[in-house]
Design a protein around this motif. Structure first.
Motif, PDB file in Angstrom:
ATOM      1  N   VAL A 194      32.883   4.534  14.760  1.00 27.29           N
ATOM      2  CA  VAL A 194      33.707   3.785  15.713  1.00 27.29           C
ATOM      3  C   VAL A 194      34.806   4.680  16.269  1.00 27.29           C
ATOM      4  O   VAL A 194      35.487   5.395  15.522  1.00 27.29           O
ATOM      5  CB  VAL A 194      34.331   2.542  15.045  1.00 27.29           C
ATOM      6  CG1 VAL A 194      35.423   1.945  15.929  1.00 27.29           C
ATOM      7  CG2 VAL A 194      33.259   1.501  14.777  1.00 27.29           C
ATOM      8  N   VAL A 232      39.307   1.023  21.088  1.00 26.30           N
ATOM      9  CA  VAL A 232      39.246  -0.356  20.624  1.00 26.30           C
ATOM     10  C   VAL A 232      40.418  -1.150  21.190  1.00 26.30           C
ATOM     11  O   VAL A 232      41.548  -0.652  21.251  1.00 26.30           O
ATOM     12  CB  VAL A 232      39.274  -0.405  19.080  1.00 26.30           C
ATOM     13  CG1 VAL A 232      39.427  -1.838  18.581  1.00 26.30           C
ATOM     14  CG2 VAL A 232      38.004   0.210  18.512  1.00 26.30           C
ATOM     15  N   TRP A 282      42.991  -3.402  20.397  1.00 23.91           N
ATOM     16  CA  TRP A 282      43.649  -3.956  19.219  1.00 23.91           C
ATOM     17  C   TRP A 282      44.265  -5.307  19.515  1.00 23.91           C
ATOM     18  O   TRP A 282      44.464  -6.117  18.613  1.00 23.91           O
ATOM     19  CB  TRP A 282      44.708  -2.975  18.714  1.00 23.91           C
ATOM     20  CG  TRP A 282      44.100  -1.696  18.228  1.00 23.91           C
ATOM     21  CD1 TRP A 282      44.088  -0.494  18.867  1.00 23.91           C
ATOM     22  CD2 TRP A 282      43.361  -1.510  17.009  1.00 23.91           C
ATOM     23  NE1 TRP A 282      43.386   0.435  18.123  1.00 23.91           N
ATOM     24  CE2 TRP A 282      42.945  -0.151  16.981  1.00 23.91           C
ATOM     25  CE3 TRP A 282      43.025  -2.348  15.954  1.00 23.91           C
ATOM     26  CZ2 TRP A 282      42.208   0.371  15.922  1.00 23.91           C
ATOM     27  CZ3 TRP A 282      42.292  -1.822  14.899  1.00 23.91           C
ATOM     28  CH2 TRP A 282      41.884  -0.485  14.887  1.00 23.91           C
ATOM     29  N   GLU A 294      29.886  -1.349  24.086  1.00 27.02           N
ATOM     30  CA  GLU A 294      31.028  -1.407  23.173  1.00 27.02           C
ATOM     31  C   GLU A 294      31.156  -2.754  22.473  1.00 27.02           C
ATOM     32  O   GLU A 294      31.882  -2.874  21.485  1.00 27.02           O
ATOM     33  CB  GLU A 294      32.330  -1.100  23.922  1.00 27.02           C
ATOM     34  CG  GLU A 294      32.828  -2.207  24.835  1.00 27.02           C
ATOM     35  CD  GLU A 294      32.161  -2.223  26.203  1.00 27.02           C
ATOM     36  OE1 GLU A 294      32.588  -3.000  27.066  1.00 27.02           O
ATOM     37  OE2 GLU A 294      31.199  -1.441  26.399  1.00 27.02           O
ATOM     38  N   ARG A 301      30.348  -2.920  18.521  1.00 23.94           N
ATOM     39  CA  ARG A 301      31.247  -2.350  17.519  1.00 23.94           C
ATOM     40  C   ARG A 301      32.288  -3.351  17.052  1.00 23.94           C
ATOM     41  O   ARG A 301      32.819  -3.231  15.948  1.00 23.94           O
ATOM     42  CB  ARG A 301      31.935  -1.098  18.067  1.00 23.94           C
ATOM     43  CG  ARG A 301      32.942  -1.357  19.176  1.00 23.94           C
ATOM     44  CD  ARG A 301      33.701  -0.085  19.514  1.00 23.94           C
ATOM     45  NE  ARG A 301      34.592  -0.314  20.662  1.00 23.94           N
ATOM     46  CZ  ARG A 301      34.611   0.416  21.752  1.00 23.94           C
ATOM     47  NH1 ARG A 301      33.780   1.432  21.871  1.00 23.94           N
ATOM     48  NH2 ARG A 301      35.459   0.155  22.731  1.00 23.94           N
ATOM     49  N   TYR A 302      32.597  -4.355  17.900  1.00 27.27           N
ATOM     50  CA  TYR A 302      33.599  -5.331  17.494  1.00 27.27           C
ATOM     51  C   TYR A 302      33.103  -6.216  16.357  1.00 27.27           C
ATOM     52  O   TYR A 302      33.917  -6.762  15.611  1.00 27.27           O
ATOM     53  CB  TYR A 302      34.019  -6.190  18.701  1.00 27.27           C
ATOM     54  CG  TYR A 302      34.947  -5.456  19.632  1.00 27.27           C
ATOM     55  CD1 TYR A 302      36.309  -5.340  19.346  1.00 27.27           C
ATOM     56  CD2 TYR A 302      34.472  -4.863  20.790  1.00 27.27           C
ATOM     57  CE1 TYR A 302      37.156  -4.650  20.185  1.00 27.27           C
ATOM     58  CE2 TYR A 302      35.315  -4.171  21.638  1.00 27.27           C
ATOM     59  CZ  TYR A 302      36.650  -4.069  21.339  1.00 27.27           C
ATOM     60  OH  TYR A 302      37.496  -3.383  22.159  1.00 27.27           O
TER      61      TYR A 302
END
Length: 285
Positions: free
Chosen positions: A66, A71, A73, A136, A139-140
C-alpha cells in the motif's frame, strides 16, 4: 477522491460473473455440508487455515504494497467514526432493551453491526467492477478491516469475557477475579491473533521494503493469499447448514433489528461522516 461515472453495461458484464462466482462457491459449500462430505473436524481445520494462514497472508501482502502517501486519511477517519458510532449505538441500545442483561450479547451484537465479510465477498466485487477505472478502491478494504480487528472488536471481546466471568462467579461463589486480569487476558489473546500480528507487520515492513514486497516473499505468499477467497466462501456455505432450523421468534427479531442497524443506519451515518470530513476535489467527491 474524484469519482467518475462508469459505463453501466461494462459494469454489469463484470459484476454479474463476480456475483455468480461468489454465490456458486457458497452453494457448493452448503451442498457439501448437507451431504455430510465434511465432518466437524474438517470444518474446524478449514476455519483454522483461513484465520491463521490465508487471511493473515492476504492482509500482510497487500499492506506491504500500500502506498500510504496516496491514501485518503479523511475517508479512513470517516469510516472509523461511522463504525465507532454504530458500534456503541448498538451496544447502548442492547444494554437498554435486553432483559435479563447479558454483556456477551452486547459485545456480539456490536461486533455484528460493524464486521462484514470484506475480503471474500466485497473485494472480488470491487475488483471486478472498479479494477480498470478505480484500482485504488481495493486497497481501502485492507485499510478499513483493521479498524474492526484491532480497535472495535477487542471492546466486544472484553464484554464477552466479562459475561463469562459473571457466569463463572455464579457457579463458583468463592471464585474472584480482577478487572486488570480480564484486560490482560484480552490483550494477550489479541496480541496472539495472526490477523492482528500480520496487520502490524504489514505496516512495519511497508516502511522497511519501501512499499514493495520482495519477489521471493511475494512468490511464497501469493498462492496462500489467493486461496483465501474460495476457501472462505466455501466455509461460509458449509457453516450455513442447519442454521435455519435453530431460528425462533426472538432470534428472527434480533437478526431483523441488527440488519436494520447494519444495512440502513450505518450507511447513513457513514455517508454523513464522509461528507463532513472528505474535502471535495474540483467540486466533487
Amino acid at each position: 477522491m474524484n469519482y467518475t461515472s462508469d459505463d453501466p453495461i461494462a459494469v454489469d458484464k463484470e459484476l454479474y460473473p463476480a456475483l455468480i462466482q461468489c454465490f456458486f462457491i457458497i452453494g457448493v459449500g452448503y451442498v457439501a455440508g448437507q451431504l455430510n462430505l465434511l465432518t466437524n473436524s474438517h470444518s474446524t481445520g478449514l476455519s483454522r487455515y483461513i484465520s491463521n494462514f490465508a487471511l493473515p497472508a492476504i492482509i500482510f501482502k497487500n499492506l506491504v504494497n500500500v502506498q500510504f502517501g496516496n491514501v485518503s486519511w479523511q475517508y479512513l477517519t470517516s469510516v472509523l467514526i461511522g463504525k465507532t458510532v454504530i458500534f456503541f449505538l448498538t451496544a447502548i441500545l442492547t444494554f437498554i432493551a435486553e432483559r435479563p442483561r447479558n454483556y456477551a450479547h452486547i459485545g456480539e451484537y456490536a461486533i455484528m453491526t460493524t464486521q462484514s465479510n470484506d475480503f471474500p465477498l466485497i473485494l472480488p466485487i470491487i475488483d471486478a467492477v472498479y479494477k480498470q477505472t478505480h484500482p485504488e478502491f481495493g486497497r481501502y478494504v485492507y485499510l478499513i478491516a483493521p479498524i474492526s480487528f484491532c480497535l472495535l472488536n477487542p471492546i466486544g471481546f472484553f464484554l464477552i469475557e466479562l459475561q463469562k466471568r459473571f457466569d463463572d462467579q455464579r457457579k463458583h461463589h468463592n471464585k474472584s477475579w480482577h478487572t486488570y486480569q480480564l484486560i490482560f487476558t484480552i490483550i494477550r489473546n489479541i496480541s496472539r491473533n495472526p490477523i492482528v500480528i500480520c496487520t502490524f507487520l504489514g505496516v512495519i515492513f511497508n516502511l522497511i521494503f519501501q512499499q514493495h514486497l520482495p519477489n521471493l516473499i511475494d512468490y511464497v505468499l501469493t498462492p496462500i493469499a489467493q486461496s483465501f477467497t474460495s476457501t472462505a466462501l466455501f466455509y461460509l456455505g458449509l457453516t450455513m447448514v442447519g442454521k435455519l432450523n435453530r431460528l425462533h421468534a426472538h432470534l428472527v427479531i434480533v437478526v431483523f433489528l441488527l440488519s436494520i442497524m447494519k444495512l440502513i443506519i450505518f450507511p447513513l451515518i457513514l455517508r454523513q461522516a464522509v461528507y463532513f470530513l472528505v474535502k471535495p476535489i474540483n467540486g466533487s467527491l
